[in-house]
Design a protein around this motif. Sequence first.
Motif, PDB file in Angstrom:
ATOM      1  N   ILE A  14      53.238   7.355  56.390  1.00 46.85           N
ATOM      2  CA  ILE A  14      54.679   7.002  55.752  1.00 46.85           C
ATOM      3  C   ILE A  14      53.932   6.765  54.256  1.00 46.85           C
ATOM      4  O   ILE A  14      54.526   7.243  53.231  1.00 46.85           O
ATOM      5  CB  ILE A  14      55.181   5.776  56.212  1.00 46.85           C
ATOM      6  N   VAL A  15      52.796   5.762  54.116  1.00 47.15           N
ATOM      7  CA  VAL A  15      52.312   5.572  52.699  1.00 47.15           C
ATOM      8  C   VAL A  15      52.078   6.924  52.078  1.00 47.15           C
ATOM      9  O   VAL A  15      52.251   7.279  51.016  1.00 47.15           O
ATOM     10  CB  VAL A  15      51.142   4.762  52.611  1.00 47.15           C
ATOM     11  N   THR A  16      51.401   7.818  52.789  1.00 44.60           N
ATOM     12  CA  THR A  16      51.001   9.043  52.120  1.00 44.60           C
ATOM     13  C   THR A  16      52.292  10.159  51.723  1.00 44.60           C
ATOM     14  O   THR A  16      52.251  10.523  50.853  1.00 44.60           O
ATOM     15  CB  THR A  16      50.224  10.171  53.049  1.00 44.60           C
ATOM     16  N   ALA A  17      53.341   9.987  52.536  1.00 43.00           N
ATOM     17  CA  ALA A  17      54.491  10.591  52.381  1.00 43.00           C
ATOM     18  C   ALA A  17      55.103   9.984  51.026  1.00 43.00           C
ATOM     19  O   ALA A  17      55.813  10.823  50.405  1.00 43.00           O
ATOM     20  CB  ALA A  17      55.247  10.467  53.650  1.00 43.00           C
ATOM     21  N   ILE A  18      55.141   8.690  50.892  1.00 43.23           N
ATOM     22  CA  ILE A  18      55.943   8.193  49.626  1.00 43.23           C
ATOM     23  C   ILE A  18      55.115   8.545  48.495  1.00 43.23           C
ATOM     24  O   ILE A  18      55.648   8.772  47.556  1.00 43.23           O
ATOM     25  CB  ILE A  18      55.893   6.551  49.903  1.00 43.23           C
ATOM     26  N   ARG A  19      53.796   8.537  48.624  1.00 41.87           N
ATOM     27  CA  ARG A  19      53.049   8.995  47.419  1.00 41.87           C
ATOM     28  C   ARG A  19      53.066  10.348  47.230  1.00 41.87           C
ATOM     29  O   ARG A  19      53.478  10.887  45.916  1.00 41.87           O
ATOM     30  CB  ARG A  19      51.681   8.706  47.553  1.00 41.87           C
ATOM     31  N   ALA A  20      53.498  11.409  47.931  1.00 41.50           N
ATOM     32  CA  ALA A  20      53.758  12.726  47.991  1.00 41.50           C
ATOM     33  C   ALA A  20      55.112  13.046  47.234  1.00 41.50           C
ATOM     34  O   ALA A  20      55.244  13.792  46.327  1.00 41.50           O
ATOM     35  CB  ALA A  20      53.543  13.360  49.185  1.00 41.50           C
ATOM     36  N   ALA A  21      55.814  12.096  47.737  1.00 44.29           N
ATOM     37  CA  ALA A  21      57.350  12.162  47.419  1.00 44.29           C
ATOM     38  C   ALA A  21      57.602  11.876  45.756  1.00 44.29           C
ATOM     39  O   ALA A  21      58.087  12.424  45.221  1.00 44.29           O
ATOM     40  CB  ALA A  21      58.130  11.522  48.162  1.00 44.29           C
ATOM     41  N   ALA A  22      56.710  10.662  45.490  1.00 52.04           N
ATOM     42  CA  ALA A  22      56.528  10.259  43.922  1.00 52.04           C
ATOM     43  C   ALA A  22      56.318  11.287  43.121  1.00 52.04           C
ATOM     44  O   ALA A  22      56.726  11.770  42.043  1.00 52.04           O
ATOM     45  CB  ALA A  22      55.838   9.065  43.898  1.00 52.04           C
ATOM     46  N   THR A  23      55.074  12.227  43.674  1.00 52.80           N
ATOM     47  CA  THR A  23      54.710  13.140  42.952  1.00 52.80           C
ATOM     48  C   THR A  23      55.802  14.523  42.461  1.00 52.80           C
ATOM     49  O   THR A  23      55.900  14.950  41.417  1.00 52.80           O
ATOM     50  CB  THR A  23      53.204  13.668  43.463  1.00 52.80           C
ATOM     51  N   LYS A  24      56.224  14.578  43.841  1.00 52.75           N
ATOM     52  CA  LYS A  24      57.271  15.739  43.698  1.00 52.75           C
ATOM     53  C   LYS A  24      58.381  15.270  42.695  1.00 52.75           C
ATOM     54  O   LYS A  24      59.076  16.044  42.110  1.00 52.75           O
ATOM     55  CB  LYS A  24      57.851  15.912  44.988  1.00 52.75           C
ATOM     56  N   LEU A  25      58.597  13.999  42.937  1.00 49.60           N
ATOM     57  CA  LEU A  25      59.849  13.598  42.149  1.00 49.60           C
ATOM     58  C   LEU A  25      59.643  13.531  40.601  1.00 49.60           C
ATOM     59  O   LEU A  25      60.669  13.925  39.865  1.00 49.60           O
ATOM     60  CB  LEU A  25      60.550  12.120  42.539  1.00 49.60           C
ATOM     61  N   THR A  26      58.493  13.000  40.183  1.00 42.90           N
ATOM     62  CA  THR A  26      58.393  13.008  38.791  1.00 42.90           C
ATOM     63  C   THR A  26      58.072  14.215  38.132  1.00 42.90           C
ATOM     64  O   THR A  26      58.493  14.511  37.067  1.00 42.90           O
ATOM     65  CB  THR A  26      57.010  12.008  38.545  1.00 42.90           C
ATOM     66  N   ALA A  27      57.423  15.221  39.091  1.00 39.78           N
ATOM     67  CA  ALA A  27      57.269  16.690  38.688  1.00 39.78           C
ATOM     68  C   ALA A  27      58.859  17.465  38.197  1.00 39.78           C
ATOM     69  O   ALA A  27      58.858  18.082  37.473  1.00 39.78           O
ATOM     70  CB  ALA A  27      56.492  17.433  39.643  1.00 39.78           C
ATOM     71  N   ALA A  28      59.959  16.895  39.116  1.00 38.23           N
ATOM     72  CA  ALA A  28      61.217  17.547  39.121  1.00 38.23           C
ATOM     73  C   ALA A  28      62.015  16.852  37.925  1.00 38.23           C
ATOM     74  O   ALA A  28      63.014  17.457  37.564  1.00 38.23           O
ATOM     75  CB  ALA A  28      61.807  17.289  40.312  1.00 38.23           C
ATOM     76  N   GLY A  29      61.293  15.845  37.281  1.00 35.18           N
ATOM     77  CA  GLY A  29      62.167  15.337  36.090  1.00 35.18           C
ATOM     78  C   GLY A  29      62.643  13.769  36.467  1.00 35.18           C
ATOM     79  O   GLY A  29      62.543  13.569  37.629  1.00 35.18           O
ATOM     80  N   PRO A  30      63.321  13.447  35.558  1.00 36.35           N
ATOM     81  CA  PRO A  30      63.738  12.051  35.700  1.00 36.35           C
ATOM     82  C   PRO A  30      65.014  11.902  36.313  1.00 36.35           C
ATOM     83  O   PRO A  30      65.296  10.673  37.077  1.00 36.35           O
ATOM     84  CB  PRO A  30      64.009  11.306  34.250  1.00 36.35           C
ATOM     85  N   ALA A  31      65.702  12.920  36.366  1.00 38.48           N
ATOM     86  CA  ALA A  31      67.166  12.813  37.230  1.00 38.48           C
ATOM     87  C   ALA A  31      66.891  12.524  38.763  1.00 38.48           C
ATOM     88  O   ALA A  31      66.159  13.074  39.483  1.00 38.48           O
ATOM     89  CB  ALA A  31      67.815  14.131  36.823  1.00 38.48           C
ATOM     90  N   PRO A  32      67.678  11.455  39.097  1.00 37.74           N
ATOM     91  CA  PRO A  32      67.496  11.060  40.436  1.00 37.74           C
ATOM     92  C   PRO A  32      68.276  12.243  41.234  1.00 37.74           C
ATOM     93  O   PRO A  32      69.223  12.838  40.985  1.00 37.74           O
ATOM     94  CB  PRO A  32      68.614   9.924  40.816  1.00 37.74           C
TER      95      PRO A  32
END
Lengths: 290, 172
Positions: B147-165
């Motif tokens: 779960i910790v690994t996935a949250i970190r991976a999602a953060a990388t994906k989300l920040t790469a996709a830009g600030p829009a939620p």
Amino acid sequence: MKPPVFDYRAPVSVEETQQALAEYQADGKLLAGGQSLVPMLNMRLARPAVLIDINRVTELAFVRADDGGLTIGALTRQQALLEHPTVQERWPLLAEATRHIGHRTIRNRGTVGGSLAHADPAAELPAVMLALDAVVTVSSTRGERQIPARDFVVDYLTTALEPTELLRSVWVPALPPRTGWAFQEVSRRHGDFALVAVAALVTLDAAGVCTDARLVLTGVGPTPVPVDLRQTLIGAAPSPAAVAAAAEAAQAAVDPPSDVHAPAEYRRHLARVLARRALTTAIERAGGTE
Amino acid sequence: MVEKRPVTVTVNGQVRQAEVEPRRTLADFLREDLNLPGTHLGCEHGVCGNCTVLLDGQSVRACLMFAVQADGHEILTVEGLVAPNGDLHPLQEAFWEHHALQCGFCTPAMLLTAYEYLQQHPVPGSDEEIREAIGGVLCRCTGYQNIVTAIRAAATKLTAAGPAPASRSVAD
């Protein structure tokens, strides 16, 4: 695990709340963040006829600071208190202790007034308010009164609040210069109830002499336990021997229970160890060397 | 019998109305009255965290609130994380890719708790900080590491996709 039937009122002002409390007397129960009351309802440990929900009384949600001190409205969420820049800067003991309350999800709902009024024997805020010499303001249709924190929690889950009174705010005096602070807690896991927690404040004068020191323990009995430090720390420059003596005094001051989480002997041990750690840190932060 | 009260809430971007008894918990309201069973109930007394939803963008335990208290507020449940076209939210994708669920019971609460954490910390802190952030949700499979690994991976994906939620609802 469903709550029993209750009637529900949602006043939007302090005045309406006081009227509802006067109307229902002991049949009415105030609902703030609900992080302690609703579990008690779900487990049928509490069966109030009427819940008086103050979550829409927005005038009770505020944090105000001036030179004299800090006033915290009863409906202030614990997370809002913890994140308040003035609280972090001027009353870091409050912020540090609040961080130990449950988890963020609990602090998002849980309120400062609710924690004080519930007076759980392992709660952080009643102990910290005692250490800070806070004053609680309560009111009813009959008027307002102030209760010093030392007189507020009177027994297990019992406070000086009358059934028709509303806890409105708590006032915390400004800390003198060269005051150090520390909060130490041991729980089974982060966010669990404290097995033992300790709040410490130490004030030194320009020469490094301790002019005031306060130590309050929680989790060690029905109410928070203050420790008298006049014989050990106050009046001299703090030494490791004085801190050790103060920690012994803390251990002697408590008579903790044994329960499924920890035996009394372990809690007594924690009282001494956490008192020593908290006082040592507070002295360092006050600018002393211990 | 206590009189029922009208409740109007915005759930996952949709305005929903119902009449409920005051003792109806928000969790039961979502599950039974609004037919949104993604909000799971474990302990029903505020210990397990599995009923976590977002109320006006902040995580709350839906077993410790009453539906009447949510009147006029905005709620995000796990059903609202999916995009209107059915695409999984990047957090959900990351949970899938990193095997961050075993039985899946805690997954909705983990996702929403992680969602709140990443809103506040788009660049997550240490693993210890992530663990503290999800500390209010119990996973009885004890699959926390992934779960910790996935949250970190999602953060990388989300920040790469830009600030829009990437979600379609919730006031930030």
